[in-house]
Design a protein around this motif. Structure first.
Motif, short mmCIF file in Angstrom:
data_model
loop_
_atom_site.label_atom_id
_atom_site.label_comp_id
_atom_site.label_asym_id
_atom_site.label_seq_id
_atom_site.Cartn_x
_atom_site.Cartn_y
_atom_site.Cartn_z
N HIS A 72 0.86 -1.18 0.00
CA HIS A 72 0.00 0.00 0.00
C HIS A 72 0.90 1.24 0.00
O HIS A 72 1.68 1.43 0.94
CB HIS A 72 -0.90 0.01 1.24
CG HIS A 72 -2.01 1.03 1.18
ND1 HIS A 72 -1.77 2.38 1.16
CD2 HIS A 72 -3.36 0.88 1.12
CE1 HIS A 72 -2.91 3.03 1.11
NE2 HIS A 72 -3.90 2.14 1.08
N THR A 109 -1.38 -10.46 -5.67
CA THR A 109 -2.76 -10.37 -6.16
C THR A 109 -2.81 -10.96 -7.56
O THR A 109 -1.97 -10.63 -8.40
CB THR A 109 -3.24 -8.91 -6.22
OG1 THR A 109 -3.14 -8.32 -4.93
CG2 THR A 109 -4.69 -8.83 -6.70
N CYS A 127 -12.59 -13.34 -8.87
CA CYS A 127 -12.80 -12.62 -7.60
C CYS A 127 -11.95 -13.26 -6.51
O CYS A 127 -11.46 -14.39 -6.65
CB CYS A 127 -14.27 -12.63 -7.20
SG CYS A 127 -14.92 -14.25 -6.78
N ILE A 159 -11.76 -12.45 0.86
CA ILE A 159 -10.75 -12.15 1.88
C ILE A 159 -11.41 -12.24 3.25
O ILE A 159 -12.41 -11.55 3.52
CB ILE A 159 -10.16 -10.74 1.68
CG1 ILE A 159 -9.65 -10.60 0.24
CG2 ILE A 159 -9.04 -10.48 2.66
CD1 ILE A 159 -9.31 -9.18 -0.13
N LYS A 179 -7.52 -6.43 5.83
CA LYS A 179 -8.37 -6.76 4.68
C LYS A 179 -8.61 -5.52 3.81
O LYS A 179 -8.43 -5.55 2.58
CB LYS A 179 -9.72 -7.32 5.15
CG LYS A 179 -9.61 -8.59 5.98
CD LYS A 179 -10.96 -9.16 6.32
CE LYS A 179 -11.79 -8.24 7.21
NZ LYS A 179 -11.19 -8.02 8.53
N SER A 180 -9.00 -4.43 4.44
CA SER A 180 -9.26 -3.19 3.69
C SER A 180 -7.99 -2.64 3.06
O SER A 180 -8.01 -2.15 1.93
CB SER A 180 -9.88 -2.13 4.62
OG SER A 180 -11.13 -2.55 5.11
N TYR A 219 -5.48 -4.37 2.01
CA TYR A 219 -5.17 -5.20 0.84
C TYR A 219 -6.02 -4.79 -0.37
O TYR A 219 -5.51 -4.65 -1.49
CB TYR A 219 -5.40 -6.67 1.19
CG TYR A 219 -5.19 -7.60 0.02
CD1 TYR A 219 -3.91 -7.94 -0.40
CD2 TYR A 219 -6.27 -8.14 -0.67
CE1 TYR A 219 -3.71 -8.79 -1.48
CE2 TYR A 219 -6.08 -9.00 -1.74
CZ TYR A 219 -4.80 -9.32 -2.14
OH TYR A 219 -4.61 -10.16 -3.20
N MET A 220 -7.30 -4.59 -0.14
CA MET A 220 -8.17 -4.19 -1.24
C MET A 220 -7.79 -2.81 -1.79
O MET A 220 -7.73 -2.60 -3.01
CB MET A 220 -9.64 -4.19 -0.78
CG MET A 220 -10.20 -5.58 -0.53
SD MET A 220 -11.99 -5.57 -0.23
CE MET A 220 -12.06 -4.81 1.39
N ARG A 221 -7.54 -1.90 -0.88
CA ARG A 221 -7.18 -0.54 -1.30
C ARG A 221 -5.85 -0.54 -2.06
O ARG A 221 -5.69 0.18 -3.05
CB ARG A 221 -7.09 0.39 -0.08
CG ARG A 221 -8.44 0.78 0.52
CD ARG A 221 -8.23 1.86 1.57
NE ARG A 221 -9.49 2.38 2.07
CZ ARG A 221 -9.93 2.17 3.32
NH1 ARG A 221 -9.23 1.41 4.16
NH2 ARG A 221 -11.07 2.69 3.71
N THR A 265 -4.49 -2.83 -3.88
CA THR A 265 -4.67 -3.35 -5.23
C THR A 265 -5.24 -2.27 -6.14
O THR A 265 -4.75 -2.06 -7.26
CB THR A 265 -5.60 -4.58 -5.22
OG1 THR A 265 -5.06 -5.57 -4.35
CG2 THR A 265 -5.76 -5.15 -6.62
N THR A 318 -15.77 0.78 -5.00
CA THR A 318 -15.42 0.38 -3.63
C THR A 318 -16.67 0.39 -2.75
O THR A 318 -17.61 1.12 -3.00
CB THR A 318 -14.39 1.35 -3.00
OG1 THR A 318 -14.96 2.67 -2.94
CG2 THR A 318 -13.12 1.39 -3.79
N VAL A 359 -16.05 0.27 1.01
CA VAL A 359 -15.14 0.10 2.15
C VAL A 359 -15.52 1.12 3.21
O VAL A 359 -15.32 2.32 3.03
CB VAL A 359 -13.67 0.31 1.75
CG1 VAL A 359 -12.76 0.07 2.94
CG2 VAL A 359 -13.31 -0.61 0.60
#
Length: 584
Positions: free
Chosen positions: A475, A492, A501, A504, A512-513, A515-517, A519, A547, A549
């Motif tokens: 990140h 990823t 998909c 997570i 978790k958030s 990781y998504m952010r 990416t 998103t 989130v």
């Protein structure tokens, strides 16, 4: 008085029957951006456009009053909204106004599309600026930018907020945002444009790779990159300076600021000699050294001129012979007065005779009461004081007329010369704008290369395949802000086959958030042409980022936290479905 890091936009929204025309203009830089919104969810699309540019003021027609979301957004973002009469959005009147103001033979030459809504929005903006700014000449200082929303990755308001692209959700500042991490630009122009790059990631692989190649060349040559950044230090805001010069509001100090910036251009250009990437070559060729502009300002404008343009002392000695002669009269005036005083003492025999000046009588001769019997008949009494008498003579009146008249004429003439210099410089607008754009782009590329070197970023492979393959991704903001805490990198893999998909799971504060952010941010960085925080990355062109989130309740519209979340998920699914339908 404007913040130099951000643009200051005025927006016009014309809601038509089937489409909505939107025009953004920043009069401080001369930028005009126009687009048309149609199809479903026009209000949401409009809000997304407004969130990109965040105008300070918005003009709307009567039909736009029906846009409830628009009014709510404007109130939340503190945007001043004014409804104009529908006549001010009239298509025929707008067409004529645009052609007359922008000096075009026909509306099609502006390349603003075939949309009546776009013409109405642009016409309303020009008419409003003419009325409020009291200027006959309202024109873009660069080409009118008619853009299609499909040129750029779609980022709605939730994405901008959740990913903290330009400001932190918690603090609202830039420092803890993606912009705060990658913005190491040296100029105000660069700071505005890098924000624009982040808010409008590219969809063209060719344009992305072109930027990447330029960043790579600077990345591989740290000495060149450092030289560019050092040469750009102290470069003033050419865009805003030129706007003031073109509109005739720039003072002598601002002309001097432009000269000092122009004098830095040879050093900037020398840093790029021998570059190989096409974008850096374009920048090299786009930097006009503008020696004639710098020479004119240097010869004409004093080294330390005053702020006011009505006080004189702006024009250098030797530039204008008439100004020089008037200054000689003013300079010699003090010596002439002293000579008259000495001459009158000898002629009258009055040892304490004085020549003085005040704003009421001008120049006068003062004689004390003990010597007033010696005053000659040619003296004309003007004032009686307790201890003395004051007189004038024809000679003093003539001297006064010459000196005071010289001052007034000199100030007026200096202003005329300043206006002439401004007009000469404004005639070189196209050259200056081209140079400014080249400097701005170079500033951003050097900033991206500098960040890539310092933060150990890697150049991503832009792929035609539908794949996101990131090895050891990080990140960018969390890693930068928490540099002392070890950051565990993550892989990823997403594609259109077996890896559509990722689910997570994990406890709270497990990342978790993050990781998504990360990416999403890596993809976003890749599509502005930047290097990315990873060991390696292969990125297929992404149309949009959505998103969901974090959320909070929306009391204004009576929605709970759960309802907000459900609506956001439904909106994402709907848009994904529309993408599948459109591209299948």
């Amino acid at each position: 008085m404007l913040e130099d890091r951000v643009n200051n936009y005025l927006c016009a929204v014309f809601a038509g029957d089937k489409e909505t025309g939107v025009c953004f203009v920043d009069t401080s830089t001369g930028e005009f951006h126009i687009t048309v919104i149609d199809g479903e969810d026009i209000q949401k699309k409009l809000i997304n456009q407004l969130s990109t540019y965040l105008p300070s003021e918005m003009l709307i027609n009567s039909k736009a009053l029906d846009f409830d979301k628009l009014k709510s957004f404007a109130k939340r973002m503190n945007i001043s909204v004014e409804m104009l009469d529908d006549e001010q959005f009239d298509f025929n009147a707008s067409t004529q106004l645009i052609i007359e103001t922008l000096k075009k033979d026909e509306i099609s030459s502006l390349k603003i599309g075939h949309s009546k809504s776009a013409v109405c929005a642009l016409g309303a903006v020009i008419g409003y600026l003419k009325d409020t700014q009291k200027k006959e000449e309202i024109e873009p200082l660069s080409q009118v930018d008619y853009y299609d929303d499909n040129q750029y990755m779609k980022l709605d308001m939730n994405v901008r907020r959740s990913l903290e692209i330009t400001k932190s959700m918690m603090t609202g500042d830039k420092a803890h945002s993606l912009l705060g991490v990658i913005d190491r630009t040296k100029t105000a122009m660069g700071k505005r444009m890098i924000r624009s790059w982040l808010e409008r990631p590219l969809m063209s692989a060719a344009r992305i790779v072109k930027r990447q190649n330029a960043v790579s060349e600077l990345f591989d040559s740290p000495m060149m990159c450092d030289g560019v950044r050092e040469a750009l230090t102290g470069v003033n805001d050419i865009e805003r300076l030129m706007t003031r010069i073109v509109y005739g509001t720039a003072n002598a100090k601002e002309l001097k600021m432009l000269q000092l910036t122009v004098q830095k251009l040879p050093a900037v250009r020398d840093c790029l000699s021998g570059v190989s990437s096409s974008m850096l070559k374009d920048i090299y060729n786009g930097i006009d050294l503008l020696e004639d502009v710098a020479e004119l300002i240097d010869k004409a404008i004093a080294d330390d001129p005053p702020f006011s343009v009505r006080e004189g002392s702006m024009i250098k000695d030797g530039f204008n012979s008439e100004i020089d002669s008037l200054r000689a009269i003013m300079t010699d005036g003090a010596g002439v007065v002293a000579g008259i005083e000495e001459e009158q003492r000898k002629l009258t025999g009055i040892p304490k005779l004085k020549v003085g000046y005040n704003k009421v009588f001008g120049y006068y001769i003062e004689v004390t009461n003990s010597y007033k019997d010696m005053v000659p008949d040619t003296y004309i009494r003007k004032q009686t004081l307790t201890n003395c008498e004051r007189y004038i003579t024809q000679e003093l009146k003539e001297l006064e007329g010459r000196i005071i008249g010289a001052k007034e004429r000199s100030v007026a003439l200096e202003y005329d010369v300043l206006c002439s210099v401004r007009e000469t410089v404004s005639a070189e607008l196209e050259r200056l704008q081209k140079t400014a754009k080249s400097l701005t782009t170079l500033d951003i590329l050097a900033s991206l290369a500098h960040i890539a070197v310092n933060n150990n970023y890697v150049c991503p492979i832009i792929s035609a395949d539908s794949v996101i393959d990131i090895k050891d991704g990080r990140h960018p903001v969390v890693k930068s802000v928490s540099d002392s805490v070890p950051f565990v990198p993550n892989d990823t893999l997403l594609d259109s086959n077996d890896n559509r998909c990722i689910i997570i799971t994990g406890p709270n504060v497990a990342g978790k958030s993050t990781y998504m952010r990360q990416t999403a941010l890596i993809v976003l960085l890749a599509q502005i042409g930047s290097f990315v925080p990873a060991r390696s990355a292969k990125i297929g062109i992404v149309d949009a980022i959505f998103t969901r989130v974090g959320a909070s309740d929306d009391l204004a519209s009576g929605q709970s936290t759960f309802m907000v979340e459900i609506n956001e998920v439904a909106d994402i699914l709907k848009k994904c479905y529309l993408f599948i339908i459109n591209y299948s």
